[in-house]
Design a protein around this motif. Structure first.
Motif, PDB file in Angstrom:
ATOM      1  N   MET A   1       0.850  -1.181   0.000  1.00  0.00           N
ATOM      2  CA  MET A   1       0.000   0.000   0.000  1.00  0.00           C
ATOM      3  C   MET A   1       0.890   1.238   0.000  1.00  0.00           C
ATOM      4  N   ASP A   2       0.557   2.212  -0.791  1.00  0.00           N
ATOM      5  CA  ASP A   2       1.298   3.448  -0.925  1.00  0.00           C
ATOM      6  C   ASP A   2       0.949   4.401   0.227  1.00  0.00           C
ATOM      7  N   ASN A   3       1.915   5.199   0.665  1.00  0.00           N
ATOM      8  CA  ASN A   3       1.660   6.175   1.729  1.00  0.00           C
ATOM      9  C   ASN A   3       0.490   7.096   1.397  1.00  0.00           C
TER      10      ASN A   3
ATOM     11  N   LEU B   1      -3.055   6.005   2.383  1.00  0.00           N
ATOM     12  CA  LEU B   1      -3.442   6.182   3.782  1.00  0.00           C
ATOM     13  C   LEU B   1      -3.581   7.656   4.165  1.00  0.00           C
TER      14      LEU B   1
ATOM     15  N   SER C   1       1.789   2.263   7.433  1.00  0.00           N
ATOM     16  CA  SER C   1       0.915   1.102   7.283  1.00  0.00           C
ATOM     17  C   SER C   1      -0.136   1.141   8.390  1.00  0.00           C
ATOM     18  N   LYS C   2      -1.330   0.739   8.017  1.00  0.00           N
ATOM     19  CA  LYS C   2      -2.453   0.764   8.955  1.00  0.00           C
ATOM     20  C   LYS C   2      -2.312  -0.387   9.953  1.00  0.00           C
TER      21      LYS C   2
ATOM     22  N   GLU D   1      -4.220  -2.995  11.880  1.00  0.00           N
ATOM     23  CA  GLU D   1      -5.522  -3.656  11.865  1.00  0.00           C
ATOM     24  C   GLU D   1      -5.966  -3.978  13.286  1.00  0.00           C
TER      25      GLU D   1
ATOM     26  N   ILE E   1      -1.996   3.958  13.268  1.00  0.00           N
ATOM     27  CA  ILE E   1      -1.104   3.801  12.126  1.00  0.00           C
ATOM     28  C   ILE E   1       0.310   3.497  12.605  1.00  0.00           C
TER      29      ILE E   1
ATOM     30  N   THR F   1       7.044   3.802  10.124  1.00  0.00           N
ATOM     31  CA  THR F   1       8.393   3.250  10.177  1.00  0.00           C
ATOM     32  C   THR F   1       9.368   4.323   9.700  1.00  0.00           C
TER      33      THR F   1
END
Length: 182
Positions: A1-3, A6, A23-24, A26, A32, A35
């Motif tokens: 998934m691209d920044n 989100l 990255s989300k 879950e 969130i 990194t």
């Protein structure tokens, strides 16, 4: 998934000294994982702060900073982290740090922030912390305890990693108030 998926427009600005990947998380609402790779200093702290404000503005209240690839944080960088934490708390959110390298932890400690910031051993621990009910901390903290190495009386206001002010031993306190050498 691209920044940008989100946080719209997140990748519009870049800095060569600090890479940020999103990255989300879950199972933890409005949370969130951020990194970080590189360093945060006087020259890129504004960039870092702007990017984090974009994350908060996109509706993420809880931010886990994975610092495993963060090689250095200056006092200006610590100031940015403090400002970001205030913004998150103003939105009823929380900031959690994981994977802090010894050199970076030393800066946190020298400036007195090792006991202020919420630090966890791993990303999984941080995610689990955010998924749990926060009510657990109400009855457990603040906690007065003896350093397991030198027996100095210490106080912790929340769970995380700390360093004894006398013997410099690394101490970990979990959400239930259990004390371990870290």
């Amino acid at each position: 998934m691209d920044n940008n998926d989100l946080v719209p427009g997140f990748n519009d600005e870049k800095d060569g000294s600090l890479e940020i990947f999103l990255s989300k998380i879950e199972g933890a609402s409005n949370s969130i994982l951020v990194t970080l790779s590189g360093y945060i200093d006087t020259y890129n702290s504004d960039y870092f702060q702007k990017q984090t404000v974009k994350i908060i503005s996109a509706g993420f209240k809880n931010i886990v900073f994975n610092c495993q690839n963060l090689t250095y944080v200056s006092s200006t960088g610590i100031g940015s982290l403090t400002s970001i934490e205030k913004k998150a708390k103003a939105n009823s959110g929380e900031i959690v740090f994981t994977g802090i390298q010894p050199k970076v932890f030393e800066v946190f400690q020298l400036l007195g922030f090792s006991q202020v910031f919420n630090m966890k051993e791993s990303v999984e621990d941080a995610e689990e912390y955010l998924k749990k009910e926060k009510d657990d901390n109400i009855s457990t903290f603040p906690k007065i305890f003896d350093c397991p190495v030198c027996s100095k009386k210490l106080k912790a206001v929340k769970s995380g990693r700390f360093r004894c002010s006398d013997c410099k031993a690394i101490i970990v306190i979990d959400q239930n108030g259990n004390v371990f050498l870290g």
